[in-house]
Design a protein around this motif. Structure first.
Motif, PDB file in Angstrom:
ATOM      1  N   GLU A   1       0.067  15.665 -12.206  1.00 11.57           N
ATOM      2  CA  GLU A   1      -1.179  16.203 -12.780  1.00 11.57           C
ATOM      3  C   GLU A   1      -1.440  17.629 -12.305  1.00 11.57           C
ATOM      4  O   GLU A   1      -1.862  18.483 -13.091  1.00 11.57           O
ATOM      5  N   ARG A   2      -1.159  17.913 -11.024  1.00  7.56           N
ATOM      6  CA  ARG A   2      -1.305  19.292 -10.521  1.00  7.56           C
ATOM      7  C   ARG A   2      -0.343  20.224 -11.225  1.00  7.56           C
ATOM      8  O   ARG A   2      -0.691  21.346 -11.584  1.00  7.56           O
ATOM      9  N   TYR A   3       0.885  19.777 -11.452  1.00 15.36           N
ATOM     10  CA  TYR A   3       1.890  20.578 -12.152  1.00 15.36           C
ATOM     11  C   TYR A   3       1.427  20.905 -13.573  1.00 15.36           C
ATOM     12  O   TYR A   3       1.511  22.043 -14.028  1.00 15.36           O
TER      13      TYR A   3
ATOM     14  N   ARG B   1       2.821  10.714  -6.564  1.00 15.71           N
ATOM     15  CA  ARG B   1       3.700  11.256  -7.611  1.00 15.71           C
ATOM     16  C   ARG B   1       2.867  11.609  -8.840  1.00 15.71           C
ATOM     17  O   ARG B   1       3.028  12.680  -9.422  1.00 15.71           O
ATOM     18  N   GLU B   2       1.957  10.716  -9.225  1.00 13.00           N
ATOM     19  CA  GLU B   2       1.100  10.991 -10.382  1.00 13.00           C
ATOM     20  C   GLU B   2       0.184  12.183 -10.123  1.00 13.00           C
ATOM     21  O   GLU B   2      -0.015  13.018 -11.003  1.00 13.00           O
TER      22      GLU B   2
ATOM     23  N   PHE C   1       0.829  -1.202   0.000  1.00 10.02           N
ATOM     24  CA  PHE C   1       0.000   0.000   0.000  1.00 10.02           C
ATOM     25  C   PHE C   1       0.867   1.258   0.000  1.00 10.02           C
ATOM     26  O   PHE C   1       0.600   2.208  -0.734  1.00 10.02           O
ATOM     27  N   LEU C   2       1.917   1.282   0.835  1.00 16.66           N
ATOM     28  CA  LEU C   2       2.787   2.459   0.891  1.00 16.66           C
ATOM     29  C   LEU C   2       3.462   2.722  -0.451  1.00 16.66           C
ATOM     30  O   LEU C   2       3.566   3.875  -0.882  1.00 16.66           O
ATOM     31  N   GLU C   3       3.900   1.692  -1.121  1.00 14.10           N
ATOM     32  CA  GLU C   3       4.519   1.863  -2.448  1.00 14.10           C
ATOM     33  C   GLU C   3       3.479   2.344  -3.458  1.00 14.10           C
ATOM     34  O   GLU C   3       3.741   3.231  -4.269  1.00 14.10           O
ATOM     35  N   TRP C   4       2.293   1.758  -3.418  1.00 12.17           N
ATOM     36  CA  TRP C   4       1.200   2.187  -4.303  1.00 12.17           C
ATOM     37  C   TRP C   4       0.877   3.658  -4.054  1.00 12.17           C
ATOM     38  O   TRP C   4       0.694   4.436  -4.982  1.00 12.17           O
ATOM     39  N   LEU C   5       0.821   4.046  -2.774  1.00 10.05           N
ATOM     40  CA  LEU C   5       0.510   5.429  -2.409  1.00 10.05           C
ATOM     41  C   LEU C   5       1.584   6.386  -2.919  1.00 10.05           C
ATOM     42  O   LEU C   5       1.275   7.468  -3.416  1.00 10.05           O
ATOM     43  N   ARG C   6       2.842   5.992  -2.821  1.00  3.43           N
ATOM     44  CA  ARG C   6       3.944   6.825  -3.324  1.00  3.43           C
ATOM     45  C   ARG C   6       3.768   7.091  -4.815  1.00  3.43           C
ATOM     46  O   ARG C   6       3.883   8.223  -5.267  1.00  3.43           O
ATOM     47  N   VAL C   7       3.441   6.076  -5.566  1.00  3.74           N
ATOM     48  CA  VAL C   7       3.229   6.221  -7.013  1.00  3.74           C
ATOM     49  C   VAL C   7       2.010   7.104  -7.276  1.00  3.74           C
ATOM     50  O   VAL C   7       2.053   8.006  -8.119  1.00  3.74           O
TER      51      VAL C   7
END
Length: 165
Positions: free
Chosen positions: A129-131, A124-125, A115-121
């Motif tokens: 998208e905000r950028y 980041r995405e 879950f933590l790795e999924w959350l990191r990705v």
């Protein structure tokens, strides 16, 4: 793998939800008879301790039982499991402003690390998208102000109307 229960129309086999799902482990099983009180209540004790000593309550303590038969990515595809975990944790932290305390046991530790790795990705995405949205808004504002982007040696430079060189 397909099981007979998956083939029965309308049959859904899912883990229990809420604090009751983790308060005692294996109630009524043979191994629970060997333990004092007939059940393993380690999580019931932990839940009570968090409430008594750190100010957590049922709105800020979240149990996240999972289907041990499936990998976390399959649970996300099937039920949106990882997305729900994120939403539940964010809501619990927001409800009382206390930091999140994560407790994972056995295979739950592997699920939580996934879950933590999924959350990191995901984060980041979302940041990307905000950028992109900010860049598009800035470009639209510049265009509306009569400014244009000029590519100079691979770098973007601003030029307004008439600029002397």
């Amino acid at each position: 793998n397909s099981t007979k229960t998956q083939k029965i129309e309308g049959c859904k086999l899912r883990p229990d939800e809420g604090l009751d799902a983790i308060s005692s482990l294996a109630p009524g099983s043979f191994s629970s008879d060997l333990l004092v009180g007939g059940t393993n209540t380690v999580y019931a004790w932990l839940i009570q301790w968090l409430a008594d000593n750190l100010g957590y309550d049922v709105t800020s303590i979240v149990a996240l039982p999972y289907d041990w038969r499936l990998s976390p990515d399959k649970m996300e595809q099937r039920d949106g499991f990882l997305t729900l975990v994120r939403m539940k944790i964010e809501a619990a932290v927001k409800s009382n402003g206390l930091p999140g305390i994560m407790v994972a046991h056995s295979m739950g530790n592997s699920v939580f690390r996934y879950f933590l790795e999924w959350l990191r990705v995901q984060m980041r995405e979302e940041a990307y998208e905000r950028y992109v949205r900010r860049a598009k808004r800035r470009a639209a504002a510049r265009s509306a102000a009569g400014m244009e982007d000029v590519d100079v040696g691979g770098d973007s430079a601003m030029r307004s109307g008439s600029v002397g060189v």
